[in-house]
Scaffold this motif. Structure first.
Motif, mmCIF file in Angstrom:
data_model
loop_
_atom_site.group_PDB
_atom_site.id
_atom_site.type_symbol
_atom_site.label_atom_id
_atom_site.label_comp_id
_atom_site.label_asym_id
_atom_site.label_seq_id
_atom_site.Cartn_x
_atom_site.Cartn_y
_atom_site.Cartn_z
ATOM 1 N N UNK A 191 43.326 -23.509 19.096
ATOM 2 C CA UNK A 191 42.020 -23.474 18.815
ATOM 3 C C UNK A 191 41.406 -22.093 19.097
ATOM 4 N N UNK A 192 41.413 -21.754 20.487
ATOM 5 C CA UNK A 192 40.698 -20.687 20.753
ATOM 6 C C UNK A 192 40.966 -19.450 20.108
ATOM 7 N N UNK A 193 42.155 -19.246 19.476
ATOM 8 C CA UNK A 193 42.277 -18.095 18.739
ATOM 9 C C UNK A 193 42.154 -18.295 17.449
ATOM 10 N N UNK A 194 42.231 -19.154 17.005
ATOM 11 C CA UNK A 194 42.113 -19.482 15.411
ATOM 12 C C UNK A 194 40.769 -18.394 14.531
ATOM 13 N N UNK A 195 41.235 -17.734 13.747
ATOM 14 C CA UNK A 195 40.026 -17.058 12.979
ATOM 15 C C UNK A 195 39.587 -17.561 11.752
ATOM 16 N N UNK A 196 40.484 -18.831 11.363
ATOM 17 C CA UNK A 196 40.180 -19.319 10.047
ATOM 18 C C UNK A 196 38.839 -20.339 10.162
ATOM 19 N N UNK A 197 38.618 -20.742 11.129
ATOM 20 C CA UNK A 197 37.490 -21.779 11.463
ATOM 21 C C UNK A 197 38.038 -23.003 11.216
ATOM 22 N N UNK A 198 39.257 -23.441 10.823
ATOM 23 C CA UNK A 198 39.595 -24.582 10.316
ATOM 24 C C UNK A 198 39.812 -25.509 11.486
ATOM 25 N N UNK A 199 40.480 -25.080 12.652
ATOM 26 C CA UNK A 199 40.832 -25.531 14.043
ATOM 27 C C UNK A 199 39.573 -26.140 14.846
ATOM 28 N N UNK A 200 39.476 -27.426 14.788
ATOM 29 C CA UNK A 200 38.255 -27.747 15.510
ATOM 30 C C UNK A 200 38.528 -28.063 16.834
ATOM 31 N N UNK A 201 39.665 -28.710 17.289
ATOM 32 C CA UNK A 201 39.949 -29.230 18.580
ATOM 33 C C UNK A 201 41.388 -29.759 18.554
ATOM 34 N N UNK A 202 41.922 -29.826 19.762
ATOM 35 C CA UNK A 202 43.325 -30.304 19.615
ATOM 36 C C UNK A 202 43.610 -31.243 20.802
#
Length: 155
Positions: A30-41
């Motif tokens: 989540x911390x490194x996602x650049x797409x903005x899709x990953x909100x939390x895990x």
């Protein structure tokens, strides 16, 4: 490389073990996602092939499919400590599409040469005309590597 796979590389100033630890942590994704899709895990850091964790997604960040918010299960398909991590996802679309994401890590003079890849060569035929591939553009992988570098490098 084929037209159904791409990869990008970047050297980061951190040892492979540091990079690998971030990649094994669901929150690291989540911390490194650049797409903005990953909100939390949710889930524990992965330690072997077959390990899983859940990622809460928001497809509105891509604005390509009207999926809104949904969950996917990340399933580890390759695990080599400090060297390689690969996964596929299972989610609302069943059976799973079977696209693969991964990282290869190699020791380098300044720390680690990180290769990020996305491979959709093994997707189910039924999805080839229903989903536009690649789902994530090559530029997003490159941007994620920039965020990864910013996250793990000591200043």
């Amino acid at each position: 490389m084929t037209t159904e796979r791409f990869e990008v590389r970047r050297e980061v100033a951190a040892p492979p073990a540091t990079v690998f630890a971030l990649l094994c942590d669901p929150q690291g994704h989540v911390a490194i996602d650049s797409s903005g899709m990953l909100q939390s895990a949710d889930g524990e850091p992965v330690r072997a092939v077959g390990d899983e964790f859940v990622v809460h997604m928001d497809r509105e960040a891509l604005n390509d499919l009207p999926m809104g918010k949904y969950d996917v299960t990340v399933i580890i398909t390759r695990f080599e400590p400090d060297a390689q991590l690969e996964w596929t996802i299972s989610g609302t679309i069943q059976p799973p599409i079977r696209h693969l994401y991964g990282y290869r890590l190699e020791p380098a003079e300044a720390g680690t040469l990180v290769t990020s890849y996305y491979d959709w060569s093994q997707i189910e035929e039924r999805y080839r005309d229903k989903v536009a591939f690649p789902v994530i553009p090559e530029t997003a992988l490159r941007a994620t590597l920039g965020i990864l570098a910013r996250t793990v490098e000591k200043r």
